[in-house]
Design a protein around this motif. Sequence first.
Motif, PDB file in Angstrom:
ATOM      1  N   VAL A  52       0.862  -1.181   0.000  1.00 12.15           N
ATOM      2  CA  VAL A  52       0.000   0.000   0.000  1.00 12.15           C
ATOM      3  C   VAL A  52       0.898   1.231   0.000  1.00 12.15           C
ATOM      4  CG1 VAL A  52      -1.689   1.299   1.363  1.00 12.15           C
ATOM      5  CG2 VAL A  52      -1.891  -1.191   1.160  1.00 12.15           C
ATOM      6  N   LEU A  53       0.566   2.210  -0.831  1.00  8.45           N
ATOM      7  CA  LEU A  53       1.359   3.443  -0.913  1.00  8.45           C
ATOM      8  C   LEU A  53       1.082   4.345   0.285  1.00  8.45           C
ATOM      9  CD1 LEU A  53       0.844   4.304  -4.706  1.00  8.45           C
ATOM     10  CD2 LEU A  53       2.731   3.045  -3.653  1.00  8.45           C
ATOM     11  N   THR A  54       2.100   5.086   0.693  1.00  9.11           N
ATOM     12  CA  THR A  54       1.921   6.071   1.756  1.00  9.11           C
ATOM     13  C   THR A  54       1.190   7.282   1.199  1.00  9.11           C
ATOM     14  OG1 THR A  54       3.978   7.255   1.274  1.00  9.11           O
ATOM     15  CG2 THR A  54       4.134   5.360   2.796  1.00  9.11           C
ATOM     16  N   ASP A  55       0.684   8.122   2.083  1.00 11.74           N
ATOM     17  CA  ASP A  55       0.018   9.356   1.640  1.00 11.74           C
ATOM     18  C   ASP A  55       0.952  10.216   0.800  1.00 11.74           C
ATOM     19  OD1 ASP A  55      -2.356   8.629   2.853  1.00 11.74           O
ATOM     20  OD2 ASP A  55      -2.059   9.893   4.619  1.00 11.74           O
ATOM     21  N   ASP A  56       2.214  10.273   1.182  1.00 13.93           N
ATOM     22  CA  ASP A  56       3.190  11.057   0.413  1.00 13.93           C
ATOM     23  C   ASP A  56       3.390  10.469  -0.989  1.00 13.93           C
ATOM     24  OD1 ASP A  56       3.579  12.908   2.440  1.00 13.93           O
ATOM     25  OD2 ASP A  56       5.390  11.921   3.212  1.00 13.93           O
ATOM     26  N   GLN A  57       3.455   9.156  -1.084  1.00 11.22           N
ATOM     27  CA  GLN A  57       3.612   8.512  -2.384  1.00 11.22           C
ATOM     28  C   GLN A  57       2.380   8.753  -3.261  1.00 11.22           C
ATOM     29  OE1 GLN A  57       4.446   4.619  -0.690  1.00 11.22           O
ATOM     30  NE2 GLN A  57       6.472   4.607  -1.688  1.00 11.22           N
ATOM     31  N   VAL A  58       1.207   8.714  -2.663  1.00 10.31           N
ATOM     32  CA  VAL A  58      -0.021   8.985  -3.420  1.00 10.31           C
ATOM     33  C   VAL A  58      -0.024  10.436  -3.893  1.00 10.31           C
ATOM     34  CG1 VAL A  58      -2.544   9.143  -3.289  1.00 10.31           C
ATOM     35  CG2 VAL A  58      -1.363   7.176  -2.273  1.00 10.31           C
ATOM     36  N   ALA A  59       0.359  11.357  -3.013  1.00 10.17           N
ATOM     37  CA  ALA A  59       0.399  12.781  -3.387  1.00 10.17           C
ATOM     38  C   ALA A  59       1.355  13.006  -4.552  1.00 10.17           C
ATOM     39  CB  ALA A  59       0.801  13.630  -2.185  1.00 10.17           C
ATOM     40  N   THR A  60       2.487  12.354  -4.536  1.00  9.36           N
ATOM     41  CA  THR A  60       3.452  12.473  -5.632  1.00  9.36           C
ATOM     42  C   THR A  60       2.854  11.911  -6.921  1.00  9.36           C
ATOM     43  OG1 THR A  60       5.334  12.348  -4.117  1.00  9.36           O
ATOM     44  CG2 THR A  60       5.751  11.786  -6.416  1.00  9.36           C
ATOM     45  N   ALA A  61       2.192  10.774  -6.833  1.00  4.98           N
ATOM     46  CA  ALA A  61       1.582  10.159  -8.021  1.00  4.98           C
ATOM     47  C   ALA A  61       0.498  11.055  -8.606  1.00  4.98           C
ATOM     48  CB  ALA A  61       1.011   8.789  -7.668  1.00  4.98           C
ATOM     49  N   LEU A  62      -0.255  11.741  -7.757  1.00 10.11           N
ATOM     50  CA  LEU A  62      -1.340  12.599  -8.233  1.00 10.11           C
ATOM     51  C   LEU A  62      -0.858  13.730  -9.128  1.00 10.11           C
ATOM     52  CD1 LEU A  62      -3.632  12.873  -5.089  1.00 10.11           C
ATOM     53  CD2 LEU A  62      -4.190  11.792  -7.276  1.00 10.11           C
ATOM     54  N   THR A  63       0.396  14.154  -8.954  1.00 11.90           N
ATOM     55  CA  THR A  63       0.902  15.258  -9.780  1.00 11.90           C
ATOM     56  C   THR A  63       0.957  14.877 -11.253  1.00 11.90           C
ATOM     57  OG1 THR A  63       3.229  14.660  -9.470  1.00 11.90           O
ATOM     58  CG2 THR A  63       2.268  16.208  -7.867  1.00 11.90           C
ATOM     59  N   GLY A  64       1.015  13.599 -11.553  1.00 10.95           N
ATOM     60  CA  GLY A  64       1.074  13.147 -12.936  1.00 10.95           C
ATOM     61  C   GLY A  64      -0.256  12.635 -13.470  1.00 10.95           C
ATOM     62  N   LEU A  65      -1.326  12.802 -12.683  1.00  9.97           N
ATOM     63  CA  LEU A  65      -2.641  12.306 -13.096  1.00  9.97           C
ATOM     64  C   LEU A  65      -3.580  13.470 -13.364  1.00  9.97           C
ATOM     65  CD1 LEU A  65      -3.009   9.417 -10.481  1.00  9.97           C
ATOM     66  CD2 LEU A  65      -2.387   9.212 -12.894  1.00  9.97           C
ATOM     67  N   ASP A  66      -4.523  13.259 -14.271  1.00 15.24           N
ATOM     68  CA  ASP A  66      -5.422  14.316 -14.718  1.00 15.24           C
ATOM     69  C   ASP A  66      -6.758  14.264 -13.973  1.00 15.24           C
ATOM     70  OD1 ASP A  66      -6.540  16.381 -16.189  1.00 15.24           O
ATOM     71  OD2 ASP A  66      -7.065  15.098 -17.876  1.00 15.24           O
ATOM     72  N   GLY A  67      -6.950  15.154 -12.996  1.00 17.42           N
ATOM     73  CA  GLY A  67      -8.238  15.274 -12.333  1.00 17.42           C
ATOM     74  C   GLY A  67      -8.523  14.276 -11.232  1.00 17.42           C
ATOM     75  N   TRP A  68      -7.544  13.509 -10.832  1.00 21.70           N
ATOM     76  CA  TRP A  68      -7.738  12.522  -9.768  1.00 21.70           C
ATOM     77  C   TRP A  68      -7.518  13.169  -8.410  1.00 21.70           C
ATOM     78  CZ3 TRP A  68      -9.339   7.518 -10.651  1.00 21.70           C
ATOM     79  CH2 TRP A  68      -9.333   7.103 -11.989  1.00 21.70           C
ATOM     80  N   ALA A  69      -8.223  12.658  -7.409  1.00 20.29           N
ATOM     81  CA  ALA A  69      -8.064  13.126  -6.028  1.00 20.29           C
ATOM     82  C   ALA A  69      -7.927  11.914  -5.111  1.00 20.29           C
ATOM     83  CB  ALA A  69      -9.266  13.965  -5.614  1.00 20.29           C
ATOM     84  N   HIS A  70      -7.282  12.139  -3.995  1.00 18.03           N
ATOM     85  CA  HIS A  70      -7.128  11.106  -2.968  1.00 18.03           C
ATOM     86  C   HIS A  70      -8.169  11.403  -1.897  1.00 18.03           C
ATOM     87  CE1 HIS A  70      -4.297   9.285   0.326  1.00 18.03           C
ATOM     88  NE2 HIS A  70      -5.321   8.497   0.065  1.00 18.03           N
ATOM     89  N   THR A  71      -9.256  10.647  -1.906  1.00 18.44           N
ATOM     90  CA  THR A  71     -10.319  10.859  -0.930  1.00 18.44           C
ATOM     91  C   THR A  71     -10.799   9.537  -0.368  1.00 18.44           C
ATOM     92  OG1 THR A  71     -12.015  10.846  -2.654  1.00 18.44           O
ATOM     93  CG2 THR A  71     -11.163  12.986  -2.026  1.00 18.44           C
ATOM     94  N   GLU A  72     -11.011   9.536   0.942  1.00 19.03           N
ATOM     95  CA  GLU A  72     -11.533   8.356   1.648  1.00 19.03           C
ATOM     96  C   GLU A  72     -10.753   7.088   1.313  1.00 19.03           C
ATOM     97  OE1 GLU A  72     -15.771   8.152   1.075  1.00 19.03           O
ATOM     98  OE2 GLU A  72     -16.000  10.281   1.530  1.00 19.03           O
TER      99      GLU A  72
END
Length: 93
Positions: A3-23
């Motif tokens: 499972v990715l950490t919150d920091d890893q998810v935040a980094t991944a989101l920078t390369g994604l179009d319109g995605w959010a990390h919620t719930e």
Amino acid sequence: MAVLTDDQVATALTGLDGWAHTEGALRRSVKFPAFLDGIEAVRRVAEHAEAADHHPDIDIRWRTVTFTLVTHSEGGITEKDVQMAREIDEMLR
């Protein structure tokens, strides 16, 4: 798969179009010009997801389709979810 950490998810989101990390999941909502355009997009994503054996949760509300990605078997967001988000972005372009 880890499972990715919150920091890893935040980094991944920078390369994604319109995605959010919620719930605890990756989510993207897309409003299509017409209902059937959204249904066609869902069909394309579903075919790809079936081939990849990694399936998003999909919610259809008239012209708005929401894709939700989380690796249920691992209990969180994994690299499989990030990769599928990238692939969904590509299919929706």
